[in-house]
Design a protein around this motif. Sequence first.
Motif, PDB file in Angstrom:
ATOM      1  N   GLN A  34      31.573  -3.618 -39.159  1.00 29.71           N
ATOM      2  CA  GLN A  34      31.179  -4.135 -37.856  1.00 29.71           C
ATOM      3  C   GLN A  34      29.689  -3.901 -37.606  1.00 29.71           C
ATOM      4  N   SER A  35      29.183  -2.732 -37.978  1.00 28.76           N
ATOM      5  CA  SER A  35      27.764  -2.447 -37.757  1.00 28.76           C
ATOM      6  C   SER A  35      26.877  -3.314 -38.641  1.00 28.76           C
ATOM      7  N   ALA A  36      27.438  -3.815 -39.745  1.00 28.77           N
ATOM      8  CA  ALA A  36      26.692  -4.725 -40.621  1.00 28.77           C
ATOM      9  C   ALA A  36      26.852  -6.182 -40.176  1.00 28.77           C
ATOM     10  N   GLY A  37      27.580  -6.388 -39.078  1.00 29.77           N
ATOM     11  CA  GLY A  37      27.756  -7.736 -38.560  1.00 29.77           C
ATOM     12  C   GLY A  37      28.849  -8.541 -39.236  1.00 29.77           C
ATOM     13  N   VAL A  38      29.704  -7.872 -39.979  1.00 23.52           N
ATOM     14  CA  VAL A  38      30.804  -8.559 -40.679  1.00 23.52           C
ATOM     15  C   VAL A  38      31.992  -8.668 -39.726  1.00 23.52           C
ATOM     16  N   PRO A  39      32.508  -9.884 -39.481  1.00 24.98           N
ATOM     17  CA  PRO A  39      33.698 -10.019 -38.634  1.00 24.98           C
ATOM     18  C   PRO A  39      34.918  -9.423 -39.351  1.00 24.98           C
ATOM     19  N   VAL A  40      35.654  -8.606 -38.638  1.00 24.37           N
ATOM     20  CA  VAL A  40      36.749  -7.876 -39.296  1.00 24.37           C
ATOM     21  C   VAL A  40      38.142  -8.337 -38.886  1.00 24.37           C
ATOM     22  N   ALA A  41      38.251  -9.185 -37.894  1.00 27.43           N
ATOM     23  CA  ALA A  41      39.581  -9.588 -37.403  1.00 27.43           C
ATOM     24  C   ALA A  41      40.431 -10.217 -38.501  1.00 27.43           C
ATOM     25  N   LEU A  42      39.863 -11.137 -39.268  1.00 33.13           N
ATOM     26  CA  LEU A  42      40.629 -11.798 -40.330  1.00 33.13           C
ATOM     27  C   LEU A  42      41.000 -10.809 -41.425  1.00 33.13           C
ATOM     28  N   LEU A  43      40.087  -9.941 -41.765  1.00 34.09           N
ATOM     29  CA  LEU A  43      40.355  -8.917 -42.780  1.00 34.09           C
ATOM     30  C   LEU A  43      41.535  -8.050 -42.336  1.00 34.09           C
ATOM     31  N   LEU A  44      41.518  -7.608 -41.094  1.00 35.10           N
ATOM     32  CA  LEU A  44      42.618  -6.789 -40.581  1.00 35.10           C
ATOM     33  C   LEU A  44      43.933  -7.556 -40.619  1.00 35.10           C
ATOM     34  N   ARG A  45      43.898  -8.804 -40.221  1.00 34.37           N
ATOM     35  CA  ARG A  45      45.116  -9.628 -40.223  1.00 34.37           C
ATOM     36  C   ARG A  45      45.684  -9.755 -41.633  1.00 34.37           C
ATOM     37  N   ARG A  46      44.793  -9.928 -42.625  1.00 36.26           N
ATOM     38  CA  ARG A  46      45.256 -10.085 -44.013  1.00 36.26           C
ATOM     39  C   ARG A  46      46.003  -8.860 -44.510  1.00 36.26           C
ATOM     40  N   VAL A  47      45.636  -7.687 -44.024  1.00 42.54           N
ATOM     41  CA  VAL A  47      46.305  -6.469 -44.499  1.00 42.54           C
ATOM     42  C   VAL A  47      47.383  -5.986 -43.534  1.00 42.54           C
ATOM     43  N   LEU A  69      43.321  -2.448 -47.093  1.00 43.64           N
ATOM     44  CA  LEU A  69      42.168  -2.615 -46.226  1.00 43.64           C
ATOM     45  C   LEU A  69      40.890  -2.168 -46.927  1.00 43.64           C
ATOM     46  N   LEU A  70      40.915  -1.035 -47.600  1.00 40.54           N
ATOM     47  CA  LEU A  70      39.723  -0.553 -48.292  1.00 40.54           C
ATOM     48  C   LEU A  70      39.303  -1.505 -49.409  1.00 40.54           C
ATOM     49  N   ASP A  71      40.263  -2.096 -50.082  1.00 40.20           N
ATOM     50  CA  ASP A  71      39.961  -3.081 -51.117  1.00 40.20           C
ATOM     51  C   ASP A  71      39.273  -4.306 -50.498  1.00 40.20           C
ATOM     52  N   GLU A  72      39.850  -4.822 -49.419  1.00 44.59           N
ATOM     53  CA  GLU A  72      39.272  -5.978 -48.729  1.00 44.59           C
ATOM     54  C   GLU A  72      37.897  -5.636 -48.153  1.00 44.59           C
ATOM     55  N   ALA A  73      37.750  -4.428 -47.621  1.00 43.10           N
ATOM     56  CA  ALA A  73      36.468  -4.017 -47.038  1.00 43.10           C
ATOM     57  C   ALA A  73      35.381  -3.951 -48.104  1.00 43.10           C
ATOM     58  N   ALA A  74      35.717  -3.472 -49.284  1.00 38.84           N
ATOM     59  CA  ALA A  74      34.735  -3.399 -50.374  1.00 38.84           C
ATOM     60  C   ALA A  74      34.282  -4.803 -50.770  1.00 38.84           C
ATOM     61  N   ILE A  75      35.203  -5.724 -50.830  1.00 41.78           N
ATOM     62  CA  ILE A  75      34.862  -7.108 -51.173  1.00 41.78           C
ATOM     63  C   ILE A  75      33.985  -7.707 -50.079  1.00 41.78           C
ATOM     64  N   ARG A  77      32.077  -6.193 -47.938  1.00 35.77           N
ATOM     65  CA  ARG A  77      30.754  -5.547 -47.936  1.00 35.77           C
ATOM     66  C   ARG A  77      29.886  -6.106 -49.067  1.00 35.77           C
ATOM     67  N   ALA A  78      30.471  -6.287 -50.232  1.00 34.87           N
ATOM     68  CA  ALA A  78      29.715  -6.828 -51.366  1.00 34.87           C
ATOM     69  C   ALA A  78      29.234  -8.238 -51.060  1.00 34.87           C
TER      70      ALA A  78
END
Length: 83
Positions: A34-47, A69-75, A77-78
Amino acid sequence: MSNETSQALNSEQDLASIPMAGGGLSRLAIARLQSAGVPVALLLRRVGLTPEVIADSEERLSVRSQVALLDEAAIARAIAESW
């Protein structure tokens, strides 16, 4: 004991045996995205999580959802860093 009763008991025991975790790493990962400006709602929904669950520090998360979630977050972020 009938087969149906036995299956019901096994299901309850299976649910009780799902490993749970405090979710600190997941919450930290979401905060960083979130602090990097990445929308997280879809990521959360996927997991299978919601923003409300992440916001509640008392809510425990299944280990399975935390790993996903950590797997999706790493992707995510990359991808964000490559832009």
